[in-house]
Scaffold this motif. Structure first.
Motif, PDB file in Angstrom:
ATOM      1  N   ILE A   1     -13.074  27.043 -16.903  1.00 25.91           N
ATOM      2  CA  ILE A   1     -12.887  25.976 -17.745  1.00 25.91           C
ATOM      3  C   ILE A   1     -11.581  25.480 -17.865  1.00 25.91           C
ATOM      4  O   ILE A   1     -10.708  26.266 -17.917  1.00 25.91           O
ATOM      5  N   ILE A   2     -11.364  24.148 -17.491  1.00 24.28           N
ATOM      6  CA  ILE A   2      -9.888  23.518 -17.539  1.00 24.28           C
ATOM      7  C   ILE A   2      -9.904  22.855 -19.026  1.00 24.28           C
ATOM      8  O   ILE A   2      -8.845  22.984 -19.329  1.00 24.28           O
ATOM      9  N   ASP A   3     -10.892  22.405 -19.347  1.00 21.50           N
ATOM     10  CA  ASP A   3     -10.819  21.605 -20.589  1.00 21.50           C
ATOM     11  C   ASP A   3     -12.223  21.459 -21.289  1.00 21.50           C
ATOM     12  O   ASP A   3     -13.187  21.676 -20.704  1.00 21.50           O
TER      13      ASP A   3
ATOM     14  N   LEU B   1      -5.345  28.811 -30.197  1.00 18.75           N
ATOM     15  CA  LEU B   1      -4.596  28.157 -29.102  1.00 18.75           C
ATOM     16  C   LEU B   1      -5.689  28.781 -27.667  1.00 18.75           C
ATOM     17  O   LEU B   1      -5.805  30.137 -27.988  1.00 18.75           O
ATOM     18  N   ASN B   2      -5.479  28.338 -26.765  1.00 19.41           N
ATOM     19  CA  ASN B   2      -5.917  28.813 -25.557  1.00 19.41           C
ATOM     20  C   ASN B   2      -7.530  29.501 -25.598  1.00 19.41           C
ATOM     21  O   ASN B   2      -7.489  30.438 -25.023  1.00 19.41           O
TER      22      ASN B   2
ATOM     23  N   LEU C   1     -16.782  29.365 -30.951  1.00 25.62           N
ATOM     24  CA  LEU C   1     -15.454  29.836 -30.671  1.00 25.62           C
ATOM     25  C   LEU C   1     -14.594  29.203 -31.656  1.00 25.62           C
ATOM     26  O   LEU C   1     -14.668  27.885 -32.273  1.00 25.62           O
ATOM     27  N   GLN C   2     -13.341  29.792 -32.180  1.00 22.74           N
ATOM     28  CA  GLN C   2     -12.545  29.267 -32.894  1.00 22.74           C
ATOM     29  C   GLN C   2     -11.773  28.016 -32.484  1.00 22.74           C
ATOM     30  O   GLN C   2     -11.002  28.397 -31.669  1.00 22.74           O
ATOM     31  N   ILE C   3     -12.176  26.775 -32.892  1.00 19.11           N
ATOM     32  CA  ILE C   3     -11.288  25.626 -32.054  1.00 19.11           C
ATOM     33  C   ILE C   3      -9.887  25.888 -32.461  1.00 19.11           C
ATOM     34  O   ILE C   3      -8.965  25.013 -31.806  1.00 19.11           O
TER      35      ILE C   3
ATOM     36  N   ALA D   1     -16.623  24.135 -28.139  1.00 16.66           N
ATOM     37  CA  ALA D   1     -16.278  25.312 -28.901  1.00 16.66           C
ATOM     38  C   ALA D   1     -17.217  25.666 -29.950  1.00 16.66           C
ATOM     39  O   ALA D   1     -17.550  26.857 -30.224  1.00 16.66           O
ATOM     40  N   ASN D   2     -17.792  24.560 -30.675  1.00 16.07           N
ATOM     41  CA  ASN D   2     -18.612  25.094 -31.850  1.00 16.07           C
ATOM     42  C   ASN D   2     -19.872  25.499 -31.019  1.00 16.07           C
ATOM     43  O   ASN D   2     -20.473  26.580 -31.902  1.00 16.07           O
TER      44      ASN D   2
END
Ligand code: ADP
Length: 442
Positions: free
Chosen positions: A95-97, A113-114, A108-110, A103-104
């Motif tokens: 995954i690049i972007d 970072l990273n 994942l915690q938006i 994320a939701n």
């Protein structure tokens, strides 16, 4: 830019020539000096114009950069706040972007970072799908696109969900292949599809039940008429003066009569059950004397108890035995419960207690000291065609419809039925009925 550089070079050359002229006074002529200064002046003038042009271009460039930046920001926002999950990966699926929705989707915690650092899309697929995913990745560069591929994804917390994947293949400025993924959670659609499937299955089931009831009712009617005729003639034969029938013949006619009667009871049960099941049974309520009904029923069943050497005990404690209800159906309830109690008891007694449970309710309790029913089996006994003790039922007959009919009749009368039992020790069936049961269809 080239022009500007050329002009600077030209000015430089002229300045150098002028410098040389000044350094060699022998060459220095007043006319030449003036000419050189004029040339320098022209060159500087040109330089100034070009400089202004350059400033203009710089400003335009800054404007272009600003609008490009605005546009980039606009697309970033569109990407970030898009309702669907978008991800960009390299050709190996790293995954690049990814946007917020992605994320939701994977919980994942938006804000951290990273969040996508060192992650591959395959990390979110259960193991059994890895092979298929690799296969798709390999085909993508040549196939370019993939549309609505259905997969199961795993969220960060391990919870799975169905999703569709659509992919586009693009090349970046360095000519590297990237994949743009659109992932859609289709749980709601799947649930709706399942609900729809269940609904149509239910409809089919209802239709099958309706057809079955219709068929059973029709068949039972068809069977009932000839059964009555057989019974009628057998009865006529049995009523003949004794000597007219040879003993063997009489025995045969008795067997015809008894078996035909048994068959008729079964047919009646099926008819009642189908009527109750399809809501077509109506109660015919009138005032009647419950104590008298109990007496008649127990007298009729006495011989069954006697045959098994069981004592059939009756305790009726009713201040007012007159109640309103369908006496035939109350009788049916009583017969079924008592018949079962006698059938499933080998020694001891069957007790029928009738009393006023409350001001408006009558309790009918049938106790026996028979084989009892296990805790597990109790939940099944009111289901149609359920005989929990197969061996016993095989030797003692029955269809498994009796209690199903009793249960439905009691409910139709707005009463309740409960059962308590201990394997090997006996059972107690308790029916509570309202004193007044209106005639009504179920
Ligand atoms: P059946 O025609 O077999 O009597 P019922 O619907 O009346 O059908 O009863 C269902 C099953 O419940 C019976 O086959 C039997 O296993 C169990 N059962 C009913 N009454 C009693 C009882 N008094 N004692 C033990 N088991 C019983």
């Amino acid at each position: 830019m080239d022009r500007f550089a050329r002009q600077i070079n030209a000015v430089q050359r002229r300045t150098e020539t002028l410098n040389q002229s000044l350094a060699e006074p022998s060459v220095l002529q007043p006319g030449l000096l003036v000419q050189a200064f004029n040339q320098l002046h022209d060159a500087l003038e040109e330089l100034r114009v070009t400089h202004n042009e350059l400033l203009n271009q710089k400003e335009q460039l800054a404007n272009c950069y600003q609008s490009a930046e605005l546009e980039r920001q606009r697309y970033r926002n569109l990407f970030d706040f898009a309702p669907d999950a978008y991800l960009i990966t390299d050709r190996d699926g790293h995954i690049i972007d990814a946007n917020r929705a992605a994320a939701n989707l994977f919980q994942l915690q938006i804000h951290s970072l990273n969040v996508w650092a060192n992650r591959s899309l395959i990390d979110f697929l259960p193991q059994h799908q890895h092979h298929a995913f690799h296969h798709q990745l390999q085909r993508l560069p040549s196939e370019q696109t993939l549309k609505d591929w259905e997969v199961i994804f795993c969220k960060q917390n391990g919870q799975t969900f169905p999703a569709t994947i659509s992919v586009n293949t693009v090349k970046n400025l360095d000519d590297e292949i990237h994949f743009h993924w659109l992932i859609r959670d289709i749980s709601a659609r799947k649930q709706a599809e399942e609900a729809q499937a269940i609904k149509s299955e239910n409809l089919q089931l209802q239709e099958t039940v309706r057809l079955k009831s219709q068929f059973m009712a029709m068949m039972s009617h068809e069977l009932r008429t000839p059964m009555h005729i057989i019974l009628g003639f057998a009865q006529l034969l049995l009523r003949q003066p004794y000597q007219l029938l040879a003993p063997q013949l009489k025995n045969m006619v008795e067997r015809i009569y008894n078996n035909a009667k048994h068959l008729l009871t079964l047919i009646e049960d099926i008819l009642d059950f189908t009527a109750l099941e399809s809501g077509k049974l109506s109660l015919n309520s009138q005032q009647f004397n419950l104590a008298e009904l109990i007496q008649t029923v127990t007298q009729e069943l006495q011989h069954l108890a006697e045959r098994k050497k069981l004592s059939l005990l009756i305790e009726v404690q009713l201040q007012n035995p007159s109640i309103i209800g369908d006496s035939d159906r109350v009788r049916q309830i009583l017969v079924n419960l008592l018949d079962n109690a006698i059938k499933f008891t080998e020694k001891g007694s069957v007790i029928l207690e009738v009393y006023e449970a409350s001001e408006n309710r009558i309790a009918i309790v049938v106790r026996d000291t028979g084989i009892g029913i296990s805790k597990n089996d109790i939940q099944f006994i009111f289901q149609e065609f359920r005989q929990v003790n197969q061996t016993y039922s095989r030797t003692h007959g029955g269809t498994g419809l009796g209690l199903a009919i009793v249960d439905k009749l009691v409910k139709l009368m707005l009463g309740t039925i409960t059962v308590e039992s201990q394997l090997g020790e006996g059972s107690t069936f308790k029916v509570e009925l309202p004193r007044g049961v209106k005639s009504a269809e179920c």
